[in-house]
Design a protein around this motif. Structure first.
Motif, mmCIF file in Angstrom:
data_model
loop_
_atom_site.group_PDB
_atom_site.id
_atom_site.type_symbol
_atom_site.label_atom_id
_atom_site.label_comp_id
_atom_site.label_asym_id
_atom_site.label_seq_id
_atom_site.Cartn_x
_atom_site.Cartn_y
_atom_site.Cartn_z
ATOM 1 N N ASP A 195 0.874 -1.166 0.000
ATOM 2 C CA ASP A 195 0.000 0.000 0.000
ATOM 3 C C ASP A 195 0.913 1.217 0.000
ATOM 4 O O ASP A 195 1.760 1.363 0.882
ATOM 5 C CB ASP A 195 -0.870 -0.065 1.258
ATOM 6 N N LEU A 196 0.758 2.089 -0.978
ATOM 7 C CA LEU A 196 1.677 3.210 -1.131
ATOM 8 C C LEU A 196 1.596 4.224 0.016
ATOM 9 O O LEU A 196 2.520 5.019 0.198
ATOM 10 C CB LEU A 196 1.430 3.913 -2.467
ATOM 11 N N ARG B 291 -8.400 0.442 2.688
ATOM 12 C CA ARG B 291 -9.512 1.392 2.652
ATOM 13 C C ARG B 291 -9.294 2.562 3.614
ATOM 14 O O ARG B 291 -9.831 3.648 3.417
ATOM 15 C CB ARG B 291 -10.815 0.668 2.988
ATOM 16 N N MET B 292 -8.547 2.348 4.675
ATOM 17 C CA MET B 292 -8.337 3.399 5.673
ATOM 18 C C MET B 292 -7.434 4.527 5.167
ATOM 19 O O MET B 292 -7.358 5.583 5.762
ATOM 20 C CB MET B 292 -7.722 2.798 6.930
ATOM 21 N N SER C 73 -4.114 6.233 -1.085
ATOM 22 C CA SER C 73 -3.390 5.046 -1.541
ATOM 23 C C SER C 73 -3.887 4.532 -2.894
ATOM 24 O O SER C 73 -3.087 4.209 -3.772
ATOM 25 C CB SER C 73 -3.519 3.940 -0.491
ATOM 26 N N PHE C 74 -5.207 4.462 -3.056
ATOM 27 C CA PHE C 74 -5.739 3.930 -4.314
ATOM 28 C C PHE C 74 -5.414 4.825 -5.508
ATOM 29 O O PHE C 74 -4.897 4.337 -6.525
ATOM 30 C CB PHE C 74 -7.242 3.693 -4.211
ATOM 31 N N PRO C 75 -5.667 6.141 -5.434
ATOM 32 C CA PRO C 75 -5.283 6.979 -6.584
ATOM 33 C C PRO C 75 -3.791 6.966 -6.842
ATOM 34 O O PRO C 75 -3.361 7.072 -7.992
ATOM 35 C CB PRO C 75 -5.796 8.374 -6.204
ATOM 36 N N LEU D 3 -1.050 14.590 -2.865
ATOM 37 C CA LEU D 3 -0.629 13.592 -3.845
ATOM 38 C C LEU D 3 -0.609 14.193 -5.244
ATOM 39 O O LEU D 3 0.319 13.938 -6.028
ATOM 40 C CB LEU D 3 -1.569 12.384 -3.804
ATOM 41 N N ASN D 4 -1.629 15.000 -5.553
ATOM 42 C CA ASN D 4 -1.675 15.669 -6.861
ATOM 43 C C ASN D 4 -0.408 16.472 -7.105
ATOM 44 O O ASN D 4 0.234 16.390 -8.160
ATOM 45 C CB ASN D 4 -2.868 16.619 -6.924
#
Length: 204
Positions: free
Chosen positions: A47-48, A79-80, A84-86, A122-123
Motif C-alpha cells: 500500500d503506497l 480502505r483506511m 493510496s488507491f489513486p 498527492l496531486n
C-alpha cells in the motif's frame, strides 16, 4: 493540473476481522511463482500510503538488485488510507511510460510519504514527479478505468491469497515454494536458501 484520479474503490473487502495469514501460502497458486526463466522471485503486496511499506521498501529493492531476482509488485490499497488507491492508479499510468518510471514513482512515494497528507498533496507530488521526468500528464489518466480495474484486480488477488496487511512479501521459487517474510532482517538469508534449493547461483 492533475485531475480525475480520486477514484472510488468500490466492493473492497473489509480488512477488520480478516482471517489470519498462514506462514506458507498455497504453493500451487500461479501468482506465487517466479516469471518464466526465473528460479527465485520476490512477490510483494503493498500500500503506497502504508508507513511500514515505506520503511521496508529500500531493503526489498536492495535485495532484488543484490540477488538479481524479479520483484513482482502488487497493489493492495487499504480502505483506511485516503490517497493510496489513486496513487496506485498513478503508478500504473507511469508504468505505461516505462516500467522503470512506474517503479521510480512508487519508490519516490515511499520516500516522501510524510510530505503527502491528502489527495491534493498527492496531486502536487505527482505533478512535480512528472515534471522532473519531462512527462506530460493528460487531463484524464484513466478515462476507461482500465488502470483502476487493474489495481482492484491486484487487491482481489491479495484477498484470495489471504493478504490482510501490508507489506506482505513472499520469497517464491520455481519449485512451487512460497515462504512468507515475517522478519525482514532475515530476507537475504531466505533468498539465499531459496536459491540453494533451486540450485541457482547468487550473483553478488
Amino acid at each position: 493540473m492533475l485531475r480525475n484520479f480520486f477514484l472510488l474503490f468500490l466492493g473492497a473487502a473489509c480488512l477488520i476481522g480478516a482471517p489470519a495469514m498462514h506462514a506458507q501460502a498455497p504453493p500451487s497458486d500461479p501468482a506465487l511463482k517466479p516469471p518464466p526463466g526465473a528460479h527465485v522471485a520476490i512477490v510483494e503486496f503493498a500500500d503506497l500510503e502504508c508507513p511500514r511499506c515505506g520503511k521496508e521498501n529500500p531493503g526489498i529493492k536492495d535485495a532484488a538488485a543484490k540477488y538479481h531476482i524479479p520483484w513482482m509488485r502488487h497493489d493492495f490499497p487499504l480502505r483506511m488510507h485516503v490517497w493510496s488507491f489513486p496513487a496506485a492508479v498513478n503508478a500504473r499510468w507511469f508504468d505505461t511510460k516505462g516500467k522503470n518510471i512506474g517503479d521510480a514513482y512508487r519508490d519516490a512515494i515511499f520516500a516522501n510519504q510524510s510530505s503527502i497528507e491528502n489527495v491534493d498533496g498527492l496531486n502536487k507530488f505527482t505533478e512535480k514527479f512528472a515534471a522532473d521526468h519531462n512527462i506530460a500528464i493528460p487531463f484524464a489518466i484513466d478515462p476507461q478505468n482500465k488502470l483502476s480495474d487493474a489495481v482492484k484486480s491486484d487487491y482481489d488477488l491479495g484477498v484470495r491469497l489471504g493478504v490482510h496487511q501490508t507489506p506482505t512479501v513472499w520469497i517464491v521459487t520455481s519449485k512451487g515454494d512460497a515462504a512468507l517474510v515475517n522478519d525482514y532482517s532475515q530476507m537475504y538469508q531466505m533468498i539465499e536458501s531459496a536459491q540453494a534449493a533451486t540450485k541457482t547461483t547468487a550473483r553478488k
